[in-house]
Motif scaffolding. Structure first.
Motif, mmCIF file in Angstrom:
data_model
loop_
_atom_site.group_PDB
_atom_site.id
_atom_site.type_symbol
_atom_site.label_atom_id
_atom_site.label_comp_id
_atom_site.label_asym_id
_atom_site.label_seq_id
_atom_site.Cartn_x
_atom_site.Cartn_y
_atom_site.Cartn_z
ATOM 1 N N PHE A 103 0.832 -1.206 0.000
ATOM 2 C CA PHE A 103 0.000 0.000 0.000
ATOM 3 C C PHE A 103 0.871 1.262 0.000
ATOM 4 O O PHE A 103 0.535 2.253 -0.639
ATOM 5 C CB PHE A 103 -0.941 0.013 1.212
ATOM 6 C CG PHE A 103 -2.040 -1.015 1.130
ATOM 7 C CD1 PHE A 103 -2.777 -1.165 -0.035
ATOM 8 C CD2 PHE A 103 -2.352 -1.819 2.211
ATOM 9 C CE1 PHE A 103 -3.797 -2.097 -0.123
ATOM 10 C CE2 PHE A 103 -3.358 -2.765 2.138
ATOM 11 C CZ PHE A 103 -4.095 -2.900 0.964
ATOM 12 N N LEU A 104 1.991 1.216 0.733
ATOM 13 C CA LEU A 104 2.888 2.376 0.776
ATOM 14 C C LEU A 104 3.422 2.682 -0.628
ATOM 15 O O LEU A 104 3.402 3.834 -1.082
ATOM 16 C CB LEU A 104 4.052 2.105 1.740
ATOM 17 C CG LEU A 104 5.097 3.211 1.823
ATOM 18 C CD1 LEU A 104 4.499 4.470 2.440
ATOM 19 C CD2 LEU A 104 6.300 2.773 2.644
ATOM 20 N N VAL A 105 3.883 1.615 -1.311
ATOM 21 C CA VAL A 105 4.443 1.806 -2.644
ATOM 22 C C VAL A 105 3.368 2.312 -3.625
ATOM 23 O O VAL A 105 3.659 3.078 -4.539
ATOM 24 C CB VAL A 105 5.059 0.461 -3.126
ATOM 25 C CG1 VAL A 105 5.394 0.508 -4.579
ATOM 26 C CG2 VAL A 105 6.294 0.143 -2.318
ATOM 27 N N LEU A 106 2.121 1.919 -3.390
ATOM 28 C CA LEU A 106 1.040 2.343 -4.284
ATOM 29 C C LEU A 106 0.612 3.786 -4.032
ATOM 30 O O LEU A 106 0.227 4.492 -4.957
ATOM 31 C CB LEU A 106 -0.179 1.423 -4.110
ATOM 32 C CG LEU A 106 -0.009 -0.024 -4.570
ATOM 33 C CD1 LEU A 106 -1.269 -0.818 -4.252
ATOM 34 C CD2 LEU A 106 0.319 -0.102 -6.057
ATOM 35 N N ILE A 107 0.666 4.219 -2.772
ATOM 36 C CA ILE A 107 0.102 5.532 -2.449
ATOM 37 C C ILE A 107 1.145 6.641 -2.452
ATOM 38 O O ILE A 107 0.803 7.805 -2.662
ATOM 39 C CB ILE A 107 -0.659 5.482 -1.088
ATOM 40 C CG1 ILE A 107 -1.621 6.682 -0.971
ATOM 41 C CG2 ILE A 107 0.263 5.450 0.106
ATOM 42 C CD1 ILE A 107 -2.678 6.769 -2.002
ATOM 43 N N ILE A 108 2.410 6.290 -2.241
ATOM 44 C CA ILE A 108 3.418 7.349 -2.079
ATOM 45 C C ILE A 108 3.582 8.225 -3.337
ATOM 46 O O ILE A 108 3.809 9.436 -3.205
ATOM 47 C CB ILE A 108 4.775 6.746 -1.591
ATOM 48 C CG1 ILE A 108 5.559 7.775 -0.790
ATOM 49 C CG2 ILE A 108 5.611 6.189 -2.700
ATOM 50 C CD1 ILE A 108 5.033 8.034 0.578
ATOM 51 N N PRO A 109 3.421 7.683 -4.560
ATOM 52 C CA PRO A 109 3.547 8.587 -5.724
ATOM 53 C C PRO A 109 2.473 9.665 -5.743
ATOM 54 O O PRO A 109 2.636 10.688 -6.395
ATOM 55 C CB PRO A 109 3.377 7.646 -6.928
ATOM 56 C CG PRO A 109 3.691 6.296 -6.412
ATOM 57 C CD PRO A 109 3.228 6.300 -4.976
#
Lengths: 113, 240
Positions: free
Chosen positions: B180-186
Motif C-alpha cells: 500500500f505504501l508503494v502504491l500511495i506514495i507517488p
C-alpha cells in the motif's frame, strides 16, 4: 450447513458481488451518457479523492501489527522506512516490498519481545 | 497517480500476475487463519472453501462464521456482512474511466477486493488500454486463487501449519502495508495530497488501535477527503 445457512451464504455472496459491480456499471453508463451528449465524461471530484484516501486508509489499518508490543512497532517502523528508502531509489514495486518484509522479519526474529 | 503509459515486457496477464505476487504475503496467512477459524466454528472443509470462493471478502467472512457460530439471526448476519463490504461501492466507479466496454469486466468485478483495487488504481492508468483486461485478469485471478488455496490449507492443516511455522502469521503480512505504501506514495506529489494521505493513514491507525477495524477504512478515507476539500483552495498548500 442447513438450508437457511446456505441461503445466507448465497445472499452475502450475491450482495457483495453487486456492491462491486453495480456502482461500476452505473458510472460507466453515466460517463457514456455524458459523452453522447457532447460533454466530457468525467468522474465526480469527490470520487477521485476518495480513491487515493481509501488506499491511504488501507495502508494505515494494515500498519497496525498483530501483536501491539514495542518490537512489533519497531519492526513496522523500520520495515516502512526501508520500503520507502528502496522505493525512492528504484521507483519499482517488487524490490521495495521484498526489502521491507525482510527488514521487518529480521527485527521480529532478532529482537526479544 | 503516475499516468505515463508503460510498455509491457511480457503478456499483460503475466505482468498482472507478477504485480500481484506481493499480495500473497498478506492473503495466504489471513486465508489460513480464516480456514482454521471456520473449521473451529463448525463449518466443513468444503463449506469453508465455498465461503472463500463466493463471498471473497476477508473481514466479512470472519464475521459471517463468528456470528453464524454464535447463533445470531441470519438476517442480521447478512446485513452486518454487507455493511462491512459497503466500502467497495467506490472501487468500481474509480476504475471505470480506465476500463473499456468489454463485457468480460462484469464477472471480473467479483475480484475487486481492497488490495486489487489499490493495485489497479495505480497500475491501470500506466498500461495501454488493450492490455488492461489481461493485466487485471492475471492479478485478480492470482489473488482469488491464493485466497481459496490459503483457506483450503488452513481448513485442512491450519493447526499444524501455525504450530510448525508460527512466523508465517507474524512476518509475511507486512507485505500488505509495504504494498500500500508503494502504491500511495507517488500520490504525495504536493503538500495538499501529502496532508490528505497522511491524515487518512493516521486516522486509520488510530481507529484500528481503538478497536474499530471495520469502519476504519471508510471513516479514515472520509476524514482525508474532508481535509482535502477544506484545504484545496488555500494557497499555502498548493493545488492538486
Amino acid at each position: 450447513m442447513d438450508t437457511s445457512m446456505w441461503l445466507a451464504l448465497v445472499s452475502i455472496a450475491v450482495g457483495t458481488y453487486l456492491l462491486r459491480l453495480l456502482p461500476y456499471v452505473w458510472m460507466k453508463r453515466s460517463l457514456a451518457k455524458k459523452q453522447m451528449e457532447g460533454g466530457i465524461g468525467a468522474m465526480p471530484i469527490w470520487l477521485t479523492i476518495l480513491g487515493p484516501t481509501m488506499i491511504a486508509a488501507m495502508f494505515g489499518t494494515s500498519l497496525v501489527p498483530i501483536h501491539s508490543d514495542a518490537v512489533s512497532w519497531l519492526a513496522t517502523g523500520v520495515g516502512t522506512l526501508i520500503t520507502f528508502g528502496v522505493w525512492t531509489r528504484t521507483r519499482s514495486m517488487g524490490l521495495p516490498i521484498l526489502c521491507g518484509v525482510v527488514a521487518f522479519g529480521i527485527i521480529t526474529l532478532l529482537l526479544p519481545v | 497517480m503516475n499516468t505515463t503509459t508503460q510498455t509491457l515486457a511480457g503478456t499483460p496477464w503475466k505482468q498482472g500476475v507478477k504485480d500481484a505476487i506481493p499480495l500473497l504475503g498478506g492473503y495466504i496467512p489471513v486465508a489460513i487463519s480464516f480456514g482454521l477459524i471456520s473449521i473451529q466454528s463448525g463449518f466443513s472443509v468444503l463449506e469453508t472453501i465455498l465461503i472463500s470462493t463466493f463471498i471473497y471478502a476477508g473481514a466479512s467472512q470472519f464475521l459471517f462464521v463468528a456470528m453464524a457460530a454464535s447463533g445470531a439471526p441470519l438476517w442480521l448476519v447478512v446485513i452486518m456482512t454487507l455493511l462491512i463490504n459497503a466500502r467497495h461501492v467506490v472501487y468500481g466507479p474509480n476504475l471505470s474511466p480506465f476500463l473499456n466496454h468489454d463485457k468480460k469486466w462484469l464477472p471480473l468485478m467479483h475480484g475487486l477486493t481492497d488490495q486489487i483495487f489499490a493495485l489497479s488504481h495505480s497500475r491501470l492508468p500506466q498500461l495501454p488500454e488493450q492490455a488492461r483486461i489481461g493485466w487485471y485478469t492475471g492479478a485478480a485471478v492470482l489473488a482469488w486463487l491464493s485466497w481459496i488455496a490459503g483457506t483450503a490449507l488452513g481448513a485442512i492443516a491450519g493447526d499444524e501449519l501455525t504450530q510448525r511455522w508460527p512466523l508465517i502469521n507474524d512476518i509475511l503480512p507486512f507485505a500488505l502495508p509495504a504494498l500500500f505504501l508503494v502504491l500511495i506514495i507517488p500520490r504525495c506529489n504536493n503538500r495538499l495530497w501529502s496532508m490528505t494521505i497522511a491524515l487518512s493513514a493516521i486516522t486509520a491507525v488510530i481507529l484500528k488501535m481503538l478497536g474499530y477495524p471495520n469502519v476504519a477504512i471508510p471513516l479514515a478515507a472520509l476524514c482525508g477527503a474532508l481535509l482535502f476539500y477544506a484545504l484545496k483552495d488555500q494557497r499555502i498548500v498548493g493545488g492538486h
